[in-house]
Design an enzyme around this catalytic site. Structure first.
Site, PDB file in Angstrom:
ATOM      1  N   ASN A   9       0.884  -1.409  -0.018  1.00  0.00           N
ATOM      2  CA  ASN A   9       0.220  -0.013  -0.009  1.00  0.00           C
ATOM      3  C   ASN A   9       0.825   1.195  -0.110  1.00  0.00           C
ATOM      4  O   ASN A   9       1.336   1.590   1.053  1.00  0.00           O
ATOM      5  CB  ASN A   9      -0.923   0.096   1.127  1.00  0.00           C
ATOM      6  N   TRP A  10       1.102   1.933  -1.191  1.00  0.00           N
ATOM      7  CA  TRP A  10       1.827   2.998  -1.378  1.00  0.00           C
ATOM      8  C   TRP A  10       1.334   4.268  -0.653  1.00  0.00           C
ATOM      9  O   TRP A  10       1.997   5.290  -0.539  1.00  0.00           O
ATOM     10  CB  TRP A  10       2.170   3.365  -2.811  1.00  0.00           C
ATOM     11  N   LYS A  11      -0.030   4.319  -0.429  1.00  0.00           N
ATOM     12  CA  LYS A  11      -0.714   5.361   0.362  1.00  0.00           C
ATOM     13  C   LYS A  11      -0.533   6.623  -0.645  1.00  0.00           C
ATOM     14  O   LYS A  11      -0.341   6.301  -2.002  1.00  0.00           O
ATOM     15  CB  LYS A  11      -0.324   5.777   1.550  1.00  0.00           C
ATOM     16  N   HIS A  96      -9.634   0.962   4.765  1.00  0.00           N
ATOM     17  CA  HIS A  96      -8.356   1.158   5.391  1.00  0.00           C
ATOM     18  C   HIS A  96      -8.484   2.030   6.406  1.00  0.00           C
ATOM     19  O   HIS A  96      -9.337   3.188   6.476  1.00  0.00           O
ATOM     20  CB  HIS A  96      -7.388   1.738   4.377  1.00  0.00           C
ATOM     21  N   GLU A  98      -6.924   4.653   7.530  1.00  0.00           N
ATOM     22  CA  GLU A  98      -6.710   6.067   7.241  1.00  0.00           C
ATOM     23  C   GLU A  98      -8.103   6.517   6.474  1.00  0.00           C
ATOM     24  O   GLU A  98      -8.405   7.702   6.758  1.00  0.00           O
ATOM     25  CB  GLU A  98      -5.483   6.333   6.286  1.00  0.00           C
ATOM     26  N   GLU A 168      -5.372  -4.557  10.459  1.00  0.00           N
ATOM     27  CA  GLU A 168      -4.275  -3.739  10.611  1.00  0.00           C
ATOM     28  C   GLU A 168      -4.673  -2.941  11.994  1.00  0.00           C
ATOM     29  O   GLU A 168      -5.659  -2.011  11.902  1.00  0.00           O
ATOM     30  CB  GLU A 168      -4.324  -2.831   9.347  1.00  0.00           C
ATOM     31  N   SER A 213       3.457  -1.687  10.517  1.00  0.00           N
ATOM     32  CA  SER A 213       4.950  -1.906  10.611  1.00  0.00           C
ATOM     33  C   SER A 213       5.507  -2.992  10.323  1.00  0.00           C
ATOM     34  O   SER A 213       6.439  -3.291  10.910  1.00  0.00           O
ATOM     35  CB  SER A 213       5.260  -1.264  11.942  1.00  0.00           C
ATOM     36  N   GLY A 234       2.910  -1.036   4.175  1.00  0.00           N
ATOM     37  CA  GLY A 234       3.100   0.426   3.911  1.00  0.00           C
ATOM     38  C   GLY A 234       4.414   1.080   3.526  1.00  0.00           C
ATOM     39  O   GLY A 234       4.970   0.578   2.668  1.00  0.00           O
ATOM     40  N   GLY A 235       5.065   1.661   4.715  1.00  0.00           N
ATOM     41  CA  GLY A 235       6.302   2.225   4.544  1.00  0.00           C
ATOM     42  C   GLY A 235       7.452   1.464   3.910  1.00  0.00           C
ATOM     43  O   GLY A 235       8.306   1.779   2.954  1.00  0.00           O
TER      44      GLY A 235
END
Ligand code: 13P
Length: 249
Positions: A9-11, A96, A98, A168, A213, A234-235
């Protein structure tokens, strides 16, 4: 047997040029394999670029991070499931954390978005997870089950068995605080139980991903936890090397 799913997930990172460069670098190093599914979720503006840069490599797929509930119309700024499909997406992230906590998306909207995805032949990955305060109050299972049941409402058992779920915990997203494999496994068992209520024996086909994470150092242990069928990252999916390491695990 469920195939492991590795989802990036590159957001709101990697516009078209960066996304093309990333996908080309990844594809050059990736050996196609049929024992896992790797899914990229770029920002909507970069979906076509990633589709073209990855080409037709087995096991690689593209998804969108969000859709609107309707197929078309006066919804300025939104993208629909048919548009995502037309751009080459096969998956949609729905609900998600967010979307829920930054943009105020409701359980009712997640149900409509799951329905819209399915209507267009896209596979929804319904995301669920508790806030830290909810975990500390012992509410984790209740929160997750409420989000899950609401998101799946009105879907047939048949459809539910073709979906995927991502657990998540909100407190683990982007914080460097990962759930332990035991934490993840405990919630995945609860989710699987609820899926059995809806989909019966075919609930065993539904991949349940963990996210929060995840990185190259903890991915293998999380994936080895009982009931964890994949990772939503993500990151650590924003760096080609670390994403290749995770997907190879
Ligand atoms: P991080 O891996 O950056 O914690 O993000 C997790 C996530 O939200 C994936 O959807």
């Amino acid at each position: 047997m469920r195939r492991p799913v590795f989802a990036a997930n590159w957001k709101m990172n990697n516009g078209p040029s960066a996304a093309r460069a990333f996908a080309a670098a990844f594809a050059a190093r990736w050996t196609p394999r049929d024992d896992r599914t790797v899914i990229f979720f770029p920002p909507a503006l970069s979906v076509s670029d990633v589709v073209h840069a990855l080409g037709n490599r087995g096991g690689l797929a593209i998804g969108v991070q969000n859709i609107w509930t309707e197929d078309k119309g006066a919804f300025t700024g939104e993208n629909s499931a048919p548009m995502a499909k037309d751009a080459g997406a096969r998956y949609v992230l729905v609900g998600h954390s967010e979307r829920r906590h930054v943009f105020g998306e409701t359980d009712a909207e997640t149900a409509l978005k799951c329905a819209a995805s399915v209507r267009s032949g896209l596979t929804p990955i319904l995301c669920v997870g508790e806030l830290l305060s909810q975990r500390e109050a012992g509410e984790t299972n209740n929160v997750v089950l409420k989000q899950l049941r609401a998101g799946l409402a009105s879907q047939s058992a048949n459809i539910v068995s073709s979906m995927a779920i991502a657990y998540e915990p909100v407190w683990a997203i982007g914080t460097g605080k990962t759930a332990t494999p035991q934490d993840a496994a405990a919630v995945h068992v609860v989710i699987r139980g609820a899926l059995r209520e809806v989909a019966g024996a075919s609930a065993e086909e539904i991949p349940i991903l963990y996210g929060g994470s995840v990185n190259g150092a903890n991915a293998s242990a999380l994936l080895a936890a009982p009931g964890v069928d994949g990772l939503l990252v993500g990151g650590a999916s924003l760096d080609v090397e670390s994403w290749l390491t995770i997907c190879a695990g």
